[in-house]
Enzyme design. Structure first.
Site, mmCIF file in Angstrom:
data_model
loop_
_atom_site.group_PDB
_atom_site.id
_atom_site.type_symbol
_atom_site.label_atom_id
_atom_site.label_comp_id
_atom_site.label_asym_id
_atom_site.label_seq_id
_atom_site.Cartn_x
_atom_site.Cartn_y
_atom_site.Cartn_z
ATOM 1 C CB SER A 1 -0.903 -0.002 1.229
ATOM 2 O OG SER A 1 -0.125 0.218 2.384
ATOM 3 C CE LYS A 2 -2.519 3.641 -1.897
ATOM 4 N NZ LYS A 2 -3.790 3.063 -1.643
ATOM 5 N NE ARG A 3 0.250 0.661 5.794
ATOM 6 C CZ ARG A 3 0.813 -0.473 6.189
ATOM 7 N NH1 ARG A 3 1.988 -0.455 6.774
ATOM 8 N NH2 ARG A 3 0.199 -1.612 6.021
ATOM 9 C CG HIS A 4 4.302 -1.203 1.985
ATOM 10 N ND1 HIS A 4 2.988 -1.579 1.925
ATOM 11 C CD2 HIS A 4 4.786 -1.736 3.122
ATOM 12 C CE1 HIS A 4 2.708 -2.327 2.981
ATOM 13 N NE2 HIS A 4 3.769 -2.431 3.719
ATOM 14 N N GLY A 5 5.757 2.991 0.083
ATOM 15 C CA GLY A 5 6.477 3.697 -0.962
ATOM 16 C C GLY A 5 5.686 3.665 -2.248
#
Length: 500
Positions: A268-272
């Site tokens: 998801s977004k928080r993984h880059g």
RNA sequence: GGCCCUAUGGUCGAGAGGUUUAAGACGCCGCCCUCUCAAGGCGGAGGCAGGGGUUCAAUUCCCCUUAGGGCUACCA
């Protein structure tokens, strides 16, 4: 045997006229890297087997679907080098290829199911449904529809309609059934129909739900294989029930595992960066991204790891697709991309780097032919150092910044060395005498200084490097100097020495 | 909670009961090359989640536990 059905399926389909696979994304946001991999596996299978890839758009979620996302998907696929044989834009025998344009088709089948009693109208409200769900969860049961509307009398149905309730259509799930199928990557998978519960196939606004539309489309579009992400595995029994109810032939299914982030949860977004577009914008090469994605969940027979598109097609086979979820490893992506960049032409590298050079203010929008040629030389000097385009800004300041600043006290110290000024004087003389300034001639100059002054290479190169760049590290000096140019090199050195 | 899928080093993964001293790659560490950083070359550390079976033999087959993920929507 890895799979209980052996490798027979490959033979079976090789003798069939043609493989038909599809990529069917929903246009509800940036094109995810996982979607790209699903598309890739389908594309590879189609190309490998001489079959067809169909691009269908699943836009039945009216709230979230946008035309923009659809454009995005098409662009991304093209950028990655994948082409489709049928589908949106190019049409085909089994169109239309956008689900919202197929509503009349679904309706026909819905009427059939309704008439046969295989489906029924449901007038339950959200509140009622939610209450049931809570209670079942509390009882430790699989939440599923209780069938309140499954045998409505004409009177109560008329009453609901009179109240203005808009019904959904639910599929009547047969009780006590084993739903079994053979998954191409997982082998035999089975479910109990009792755990499913009558599910909605048409929403109250008349739009079919994914699990329903997908079946009709795949059947009508004559799909032979449905290769998709594992998140759809648990939906497969529902779909199988519909295949059977409508008398459709079931395709082969293959559920490829999900791509996980570093913390082993779904990317998801928080993984880059998670979208194809982001990687493109960062300056990754499509071939490299494809190469990396192919290796995520599939493994070739030999030890080769760098594959062109054509080589991937040759090497690909579904029976080497892994079952376990894969963590997205940016380091490996970077490695693969770096190897592609090393092989790439200066033009190509410049293309990757240019947006970042512009963003950093090193170049403006218009490039003269001369400037362009010069930039290509810069690219040649720095490309060995790049994992992706955006990194270019960390390496090029020495070519643009005429005002030399020491990067550290250590660097300044180099110029205080007892031999430094002599080295610089000799260098200036020799450079001035040079007819043409290129890598070869500069290299000769530098070597001659080492020899004549009887100094170690370090004592010669480092003061010069620091004097003209202010840094301790960088590309080879004999490459840097011709690029910066004799005049500017001299000017920089003089200015730097004046500061000492 | 229920159902389903998965489980080999930090990561991707090879492995298909004895051929294993468990490939290869990324990453990490060291050495070489070298003006430096990279690149490249060479070498090294590091793994079969745990417990039961089955078998002469289990990383490989079965079961349980544990862990992770997915589904459980009038999302796809």
């Amino acid at each position: 045997m890895r799979y209980n059905y052996g490798k027979g399926w490959r033979l079976q389909y090789m003798t069939q006229d043609e493989i038909r696979v599809r990529f069917a994304p929903s246009p509800t946001g940036p094109f995810h890297i996982g979607g790209a991999r699903s598309a890739l596996f389908n594309w590879l299978l189609a190309r490998k087997m001489g079959g067809k890839l169909i691009l269908r758009i699943e836009d039945t979620d009216l709230e979230r679907s946008t035309k923009e996302s659809e454009e995005n998907i098409k662009e991304a696929l093209k950028w990655l080098g994948m082409t489709w044989d049928e589908g949106i834009d190019i049409g085909g025998e089994y169109g239309p290829y956008r689900q919202t344009e197929r509503l009349d088709i679904y309706q026909k089948y819905t009427e059939e199911l309704l008439a046969k009693g295989l489906a029924y109208h449901c007038y339950c409200t959200d509140e009622e449904l939610e209450k049931d769900r809570q209670q079942q969860m509390a009882n430790g049961e699989t939440p599923h529809y209780l069938g309140r509307c499954s045998h409505l009398t004409k009177e109560s149905e008329a009453k609901f309609i009179a109240e203005g309730r808009k019904p959904t259509v639910r599929f009547r799930v047969p009780p006590n059934q084993q739903i079994v199928f053979t998954d191409l990557v997982r082998g035999t998978v089975s479910f109990e129909s009792n755990g499913v519960g009558d599910f909605v196939i048409v929403k109250s606004d008349g739009i079919p739900v994914y699990n329903y539309a997908v079946v009709i489309d795949d059947a009508l579009m004559k799909m032979t294989h449905v290769i998709r992400a594992e998140e759809h595995l648990s939906n497969t029994p529902r779909q199988l029930l519909i295949y059977d109810a409508l008398g459709f032939k079931r395709p082969e299914f293959g559920h490829i595992s999900l791509i996980l982030g570093k913390d082993r949860t779904k990317m998801s977004k928080r993984h880059g960066a998670t979208s194809v577009q982001q990687y493109r914008d960062l300056g990754y090469l499509p071939e490299a991204l494809v190469n990396f994605l192919a290796l995520l969940g599939w493994s070739p027979v030999g030890e080769q790891e760098i594959f062109s598109l054509e080589e991937l097609i040759q090497a690909f086979s579904m029976d080497r697709v892994a079952k376990n979820p894969a963590v997205f490893d940016v380091d490996k992506l970077n490695y693969i991309n770096a190897t592609y960049i090393k092989q790439a032409s200066p033009e190509c590298v410049l293309e990757l780097a240019l947006p970042h050079l512009q963003a950093a203010g090193y170049v403006d929008g218009t490039l003269t032919a001369e400037k362009r040629a010069w930039l290509m030389e810069v690219m040649t000097a720095v490309k060995e150092h790049l994992s992706y385009g955006a990194q270019v800004v960390d390496h090029v300041d020495i070519f643009f910044n005429e005002d030399v600043q020491f990067e550290s006290e250590e660097a300044a110290e180099v110029l205080r060395d007892e031999d430094a000024s002599q080295v610089i004087e000799v260098f200036k003389e020799k450079m001035a005498a040079l007819e043409t300034v290129d890598a070869a001639s500069v290299k000769k100059v530098l070597k001659s200084i080492v020899k004549e002054l009887k100094l170690g290479g370090k004592k010669v190169y480092m003061p010069l490097r620091v004097a003209m760049t202010g840094k301790m590290h960088g590309p080879d000096l004999d490459h840097i100097i011709p690029i910066i140019g004799r005049e500017k090199v001299m000017a920089r050195i003089n200015a730097t020495m004046a500061k000492m």
